[in-house]
Design a protein around this motif. Structure first.
Motif, PDB file in Angstrom:
ATOM      1  N   ASP A   1       3.403  76.735  38.047  1.00 14.72           N
ATOM      2  CA  ASP A   1       2.447  76.914  39.135  1.00 14.72           C
ATOM      3  C   ASP A   1       1.784  75.614  39.582  1.00 14.72           C
ATOM      4  OD1 ASP A   1       0.899  76.442  36.927  1.00 14.72           O
ATOM      5  OD2 ASP A   1      -0.327  78.270  37.097  1.00 14.72           O
ATOM      6  N   ALA A   2       2.250  74.485  39.041  1.00 11.01           N
ATOM      7  CA  ALA A   2       1.673  73.192  39.439  1.00 11.01           C
ATOM      8  C   ALA A   2       2.029  72.872  40.890  1.00 11.01           C
ATOM      9  CB  ALA A   2       2.172  72.091  38.512  1.00 11.01           C
ATOM     10  N   LYS A   3       1.196  72.065  41.520  1.00  9.75           N
ATOM     11  CA  LYS A   3       1.410  71.695  42.932  1.00  9.75           C
ATOM     12  C   LYS A   3       2.011  70.303  43.088  1.00  9.75           C
ATOM     13  CE  LYS A   3      -0.584  75.562  44.003  1.00  9.75           C
ATOM     14  NZ  LYS A   3       0.251  76.707  44.423  1.00  9.75           N
ATOM     15  N   VAL A   4       1.962  69.502  42.022  1.00 13.10           N
ATOM     16  CA  VAL A   4       2.400  68.105  42.103  1.00 13.10           C
ATOM     17  C   VAL A   4       3.820  67.976  41.558  1.00 13.10           C
ATOM     18  CG1 VAL A   4       1.913  65.740  41.373  1.00 13.10           C
ATOM     19  CG2 VAL A   4       0.023  67.335  41.811  1.00 13.10           C
ATOM     20  N   SER A   5       4.689  67.284  42.290  1.00 13.22           N
ATOM     21  CA  SER A   5       6.044  67.035  41.821  1.00 13.22           C
ATOM     22  C   SER A   5       6.028  66.021  40.678  1.00 13.22           C
ATOM     23  CB  SER A   5       6.909  66.493  42.962  1.00 13.22           C
ATOM     24  OG  SER A   5       8.132  65.967  42.459  1.00 13.22           O
TER      25      SER A   5
ATOM     26  N   ARG B   1       3.985  72.801  34.448  1.00 12.67           N
ATOM     27  CA  ARG B   1       3.675  74.209  34.724  1.00 12.67           C
ATOM     28  C   ARG B   1       4.442  74.648  35.963  1.00 12.67           C
ATOM     29  NH1 ARG B   1      -0.746  77.291  31.956  1.00 12.67           N
ATOM     30  NH2 ARG B   1      -1.582  77.827  33.985  1.00 12.67           N
TER      31      ARG B   1
ATOM     32  N   ASN C   1      -0.947  68.245  35.885  1.00 10.29           N
ATOM     33  CA  ASN C   1       0.158  69.152  35.602  1.00 10.29           C
ATOM     34  C   ASN C   1       1.158  69.047  36.743  1.00 10.29           C
ATOM     35  OD1 ASN C   1      -0.385  70.948  33.105  1.00 10.29           O
ATOM     36  ND2 ASN C   1      -2.360  70.891  34.154  1.00 10.29           N
TER      37      ASN C   1
ATOM     38  N   PRO D   1      10.991  70.404  40.800  1.00 14.67           N
ATOM     39  CA  PRO D   1      11.432  71.308  41.881  1.00 14.67           C
ATOM     40  C   PRO D   1      12.737  72.023  41.554  1.00 14.67           C
ATOM     41  CG  PRO D   1      10.753  69.182  42.754  1.00 14.67           C
ATOM     42  CD  PRO D   1      10.819  69.031  41.270  1.00 14.67           C
TER      43      PRO D   1
ATOM     44  N   LYS E   1       5.370  69.916  38.306  1.00 17.28           N
ATOM     45  CA  LYS E   1       6.521  70.808  38.263  1.00 17.28           C
ATOM     46  C   LYS E   1       7.768  70.040  38.663  1.00 17.28           C
ATOM     47  CE  LYS E   1       5.920  72.512  43.014  1.00 17.28           C
ATOM     48  NZ  LYS E   1       5.723  73.717  43.850  1.00 17.28           N
TER      49      LYS E   1
END
Length: 265
Positions: free
Chosen positions: A200-204, A198, A236, A240, A238
């Motif tokens: 808007d996910a916060k985890v790489s 996603r 979820n 970078p 993302k």
């Protein structure tokens, strides 16, 4: 070995094979068209002989072509010799392949999949571009994935465009079709990690813990994963973006995720 010669562009067999460019005809007949001797060879290596082998009159002798003819006949298929003009009409190309094959489609039921058979699997929600889907199937094959699961209203993996993009991997990769509700129910039995992507996910994607077998869940090219499927993921993530582009092509993003899940193999 019996071979039938067709020279008329209006022959019923020519019309039927050409109609496989249309999804309705593929679904009605349960067949699809694959172009080129390399594709035919990939199919034979996977135990998939063509229902019909179309060979151009100007096709050069080749051991693989001899094998294709023999295995087609052995499997009860038909060999049809055609003119260059017919090959152009069927393939819709000015410079067509000299060997084409009509094959039966193959789908694996969702409940027949064995997650522990491979370290990584791919699930796609509402993928719409045939080139993307074909490239993802090829990438899944290259990375040793167990299969590709198509969720919801996806493009046909057996369209001519998608098959071309697989470069023959369509014969090697398990393909499953399902709807979102059935997938969500089946997902509860998955023994490893289900990883979604996603924006808007916060985890790489590199820092996420992925327990094998990993199921990589990718969304639609424009809208991404729906909230319902994203909520069903263990995590979820993302990928970078370091330049001006705010997203990646779906096939490339899927390749990055698959290799991130299998990079220590």
């Amino acid at each position: 070995m019996t071979e039938r010669l067709i020279t008329s562009l209006t022959n019923d067999t020519v019309k039927a094979v050409r109609a496989l460019h249309m999804r309705k005809e593929r679904e009605t007949t349960g067949t699809f068209l694959a172009e080129g001797l390399k594709f035919i060879g990939e199919a034979l290596d996977q135990g998939r002989a063509p229902r019909m082998l179309l060979v151009g009159q100007d096709a050069r002798p080749h051991p693989l072509l001899d094998r294709a003819k023999a295995e087609t006949i052995k499997a009860g298929g038909e060999i049809v010799v055609v003119t260059h003009a017919i090959l152009e009409k069927i393939s819709r190309r000015d410079n067509p392949q000299t060997v084409l094959g009509v094959f039966d489609q193959a789908y694996a039921p969702l409940d027949s999949l064995r997650p522990d058979r491979a370290p990584c699997w791919v699930a796609l929600e509402q993928v719409r571009d045939p080139g993307n889907l074909g490239t993802i199937i090829r990438t899944a094959d290259a990375a040793g994935c167990g299969g590709v699961i198509l969720i919801g209203d996806c493009v046909d993996p057996y369209s001519v465009e998608a098959v071309r993009a697989t470069m023959g991997s369509v014969f090697a990769v398990s393909i499953t079709r399902t709807d979102a509700d059935a997938f969500l129910a089946w997902r509860k039995t998955w023994p490893g990690s289900v990883v979604g992507t996603r924006l808007d996910a916060k985890v790489s994607h590199r820092s996420a813990v992925m327990q094998r077998p990993s199921l990589i869940l990718m969304g639609n090219e424009q809208a991404g994963l729906t909230d319902a499927l994203a909520a069903a993921c263990d995590v979820n993530v993302k990928i970078p973006m370091r330049g001006r582009a705010d997203s990646l092509n779906l096939a490339i993003a899927t390749g990055i995720m698959v290799y991130a899940a299998t990079d220590d193999l």
